[in-house]
Write an enzyme that holds these catalytic residues in place. Structure first.
Site, PDB file in Angstrom:
ATOM      1  N   HIS A   6     -54.257 -66.135  13.192  1.00 17.32           N
ATOM      2  CA  HIS A   6     -55.674 -65.800  13.146  1.00 17.32           C
ATOM      3  C   HIS A   6     -56.449 -66.953  12.524  1.00 17.32           C
ATOM      4  CE1 HIS A   6     -54.868 -61.165  13.283  1.00 17.32           C
ATOM      5  NE2 HIS A   6     -54.586 -61.792  14.401  1.00 17.32           N
ATOM      6  N   THR A  52     -44.136 -58.781  22.959  1.00 14.20           N
ATOM      7  CA  THR A  52     -43.676 -58.997  21.595  1.00 14.20           C
ATOM      8  C   THR A  52     -42.720 -57.865  21.215  1.00 14.20           C
ATOM      9  OG1 THR A  52     -44.420 -59.599  19.364  1.00 14.20           O
ATOM     10  CG2 THR A  52     -45.575 -57.768  20.441  1.00 14.20           C
ATOM     11  N   ARG A  92     -30.691 -51.002  11.802  1.00 17.09           N
ATOM     12  CA  ARG A  92     -30.540 -50.563  10.409  1.00 17.09           C
ATOM     13  C   ARG A  92     -29.654 -51.506   9.590  1.00 17.09           C
ATOM     14  NH1 ARG A  92     -28.848 -44.883  12.663  1.00 17.09           N
ATOM     15  NH2 ARG A  92     -28.232 -46.372  14.264  1.00 17.09           N
ATOM     16  N   ASP A 103     -54.611 -63.635  21.207  1.00 17.37           N
ATOM     17  CA  ASP A 103     -55.465 -64.823  21.089  1.00 17.37           C
ATOM     18  C   ASP A 103     -56.917 -64.542  21.477  1.00 17.37           C
ATOM     19  OD1 ASP A 103     -53.125 -66.461  20.512  1.00 17.37           O
ATOM     20  OD2 ASP A 103     -52.693 -66.363  22.651  1.00 17.37           O
ATOM     21  N   GLN A 146     -51.336 -59.998  17.995  1.00 13.44           N
ATOM     22  CA  GLN A 146     -51.087 -60.047  19.430  1.00 13.44           C
ATOM     23  C   GLN A 146     -52.097 -59.171  20.200  1.00 13.44           C
ATOM     24  OE1 GLN A 146     -47.943 -59.384  17.423  1.00 13.44           O
ATOM     25  NE2 GLN A 146     -47.834 -61.592  17.252  1.00 13.44           N
ATOM     26  N   GLY A 161     -59.390 -63.622  19.509  1.00 13.31           N
ATOM     27  CA  GLY A 161     -60.376 -63.865  18.461  1.00 13.31           C
ATOM     28  C   GLY A 161     -60.456 -62.724  17.463  1.00 13.31           C
ATOM     29  N   LYS A 162     -59.338 -61.991  17.301  1.00 12.83           N
ATOM     30  CA  LYS A 162     -59.333 -60.851  16.377  1.00 12.83           C
ATOM     31  C   LYS A 162     -59.559 -61.291  14.942  1.00 12.83           C
ATOM     32  CE  LYS A 162     -55.239 -59.642  17.681  1.00 12.83           C
ATOM     33  NZ  LYS A 162     -55.100 -60.666  18.734  1.00 12.83           N
TER      34      LYS A 162
END
Length: 446
Positions: A41, A238, A142, A13, A223, A15-16
């Site tokens: 985003h 995450t 898998r 969070d 993230q 600001g990417k």
């Protein structure tokens, strides 16, 4: 030419989305390399707000090619909703490509995610409930279904029949939930396949060809560093690797093609969900930051926890990511404060600690050691160069750069594209310091 990775230097969070959007103007390709719809985003362009969860922020530039890499997990329903929304706003998705080896989030993933989190009770992690963890778990086991499987009708039907039968047992016996209708879900996902088919490609090959042609590539993470599965505040993390190294695996490229890593950090610190947070503020200042910074999650709407800037986790992010420069966002949120604190170290059991403790129990006992700086008590929202900033704001930025031992390339002063000071273009500009030894701005001609 430069290939740049944009990563979060805190708990996400940061600001990417805005920073990626700004840099996308100079990029030929933007690659999203990990995460899923748990990411959010937000980009504001000319007063219009775009909220993206899966599609790279570069989609807002018509000439920029956008790729969802194999390290990302894709919920087709959400992706199509995003595409439809962009279409309504007049934004073309013709340049969107999806890796054929990206894994798909299925309905049973969401059900298991929410049921598992509920069962944890006081030990909950704070997931978004969007099925991300279970999708990555199936990938590791898998038993996952990938985009290329989605495009094979017979293979998809066979895989989903077996998998849904297996997951229905878990839903019933472990969580006492009703079973999924396999045929209905198969038909639904075959419908998604028809709409997404023309976007699916060998993404690694596409990116490799772009590298050979010396095109500018921007790798966009979701993230933040402290949520990384291997290097974050485990277990409150995450299910993927947001760190810069994750870009190579998630995009399918070698590390030698990465030229730069830019970290994004707020001028303070926020965290959403559970887990220790040493600089968290429980007083009125935390409320001020939350209100002025509109600290509510793009994906879940949850209120973010707010705290002072933490330079200990900042230095850790610099080390883990091999960071070249920083983008500091939401500096304007601090405009009204008389005093601003920065955590420069921790106290753990009476001992001063300069470095981030990877032991979760130790981290939970950390007490912040602060240094205080004077606030500037005036608006910075209209500032467009370092020279426009109040002296105290420049001192604050200089202090952060010295603590982090990395230059600041971008300063964001609001949500809109134009509310930005670009000191250095991380794609085209040379590496240099933000401020000189006297704390004065370095001109762009220097």
């Amino acid at each position: 030419m430069a290939n740049v990775v944009v990563i979060g230097a805190q708990w996400g969070d940061e600001g990417k989305g805005k920073v990626t959007d700004l840099l996308s103007k100079s990029a030929d390709i933007v690659v999203r390399y990990q995460g899923g719809v748990n990411a959010g985003h937000t980009v504001v362009v000319k007063g219009q707000t775009f909220k993206l969860h899966l599609i790279p922020s570069g989609i807002l530039y018509p000439g920029t090619e956008c790729i969802i890499g194999s390290g990302t997990v894709i919920d087709p329903e959400v992706l199509l909703e995003e595409l439809d929304r962009l279409d309504e706003l007049g934004i073309s998705s013709k340049n969107l490509l999806i890796s054929q080896t990206a894994h798909i989030t299925m309905p049973y993933h969401r059900l298991i995610d929410k049921a598992s989190e509920d069962r944890r009770g006081s030990h909950r992690i704070g997931t978004t409930g969007r099925g991300i963890g279970p999708t990555y778990a199936d990938k590791s086991e898998r038993t996952g279904i990938r985009m290329l499987d989605l495009l094979d009708a017979n293979g998809l039907r066979e895989s989903m029949q077996w998998t849904i039968a297996y997951k229905n047992e878990i839903l019933d016996k472990l969580y006492n939930l009703p079973p999924l209708d396999a045929e209905a879900e198969i038909d639904r996902y075959l419908g998604y396949a028809d709409r997404l088919r023309h976007h699916v490609v060998d993404a690694s090959l596409k990116i490799y060809d772009a590298v050979r042609k010396r095109r500018n590539i921007l790798f966009e993470g979701a993230q933040g560093t402290l949520l990384d599965l291997d290097h974050g505040t485990y277990p409150y993390v995450t299910s993927s690797n947001p760190v810069a190294g994750g870009a190579c695996v998630g995009a399918g490229v070698g590390p030698t093609i990465i030229d730069r890593v830019i970290g994004v950090a707020k001028a303070y610190t926020t965290r959403v969900g559970e887990g220790p947070f040493p600089t968290e503020m429980q007083d009125g200042i935390g409320t001020v930051l939350c209100d002025r910074g509109a600290e509510f999650g793009t994906t879940t709407g949850r209120q973010r926890r707010c705290g002072w800037f933490d330079a200990v986790i900042g230095r850790y992010a610099v080390r883990i990511n091999g960071m070249d420069c920083l983008a500091i966002t939401k500096l304007d949120v601090l405009d009204t404060l008389e005093e601003i604190k920065v955590c420069v170290a921790y106290e753990i059991d009476g001992q001063r600690c300069q470095d981030f403790p990877t032991n979760a129990r130790q981290f939970a006992r950390c007490k912040p050691i602060y240094e205080s700086l004077s606030g500037w008590k005036r608006s910075t929202e209209e500032c467009r160069s370092l020279e426009d900033l109040p002296k105290e704001a420049l001192n604050y930025l200089k202090f952060l750069a010295e603590l982090m031992e990395v230059p600041i390339a971008i300063v964001s002063l609001g949500a809109s594209r134009d509310q930005t000071i670009i000191v250095e273009d991380p794609i085209h500009g040379p590496k240099r310091a933000l401020l000189d030894s006297n704390g004065q701005p370095v001109s762009k001609s220097a």
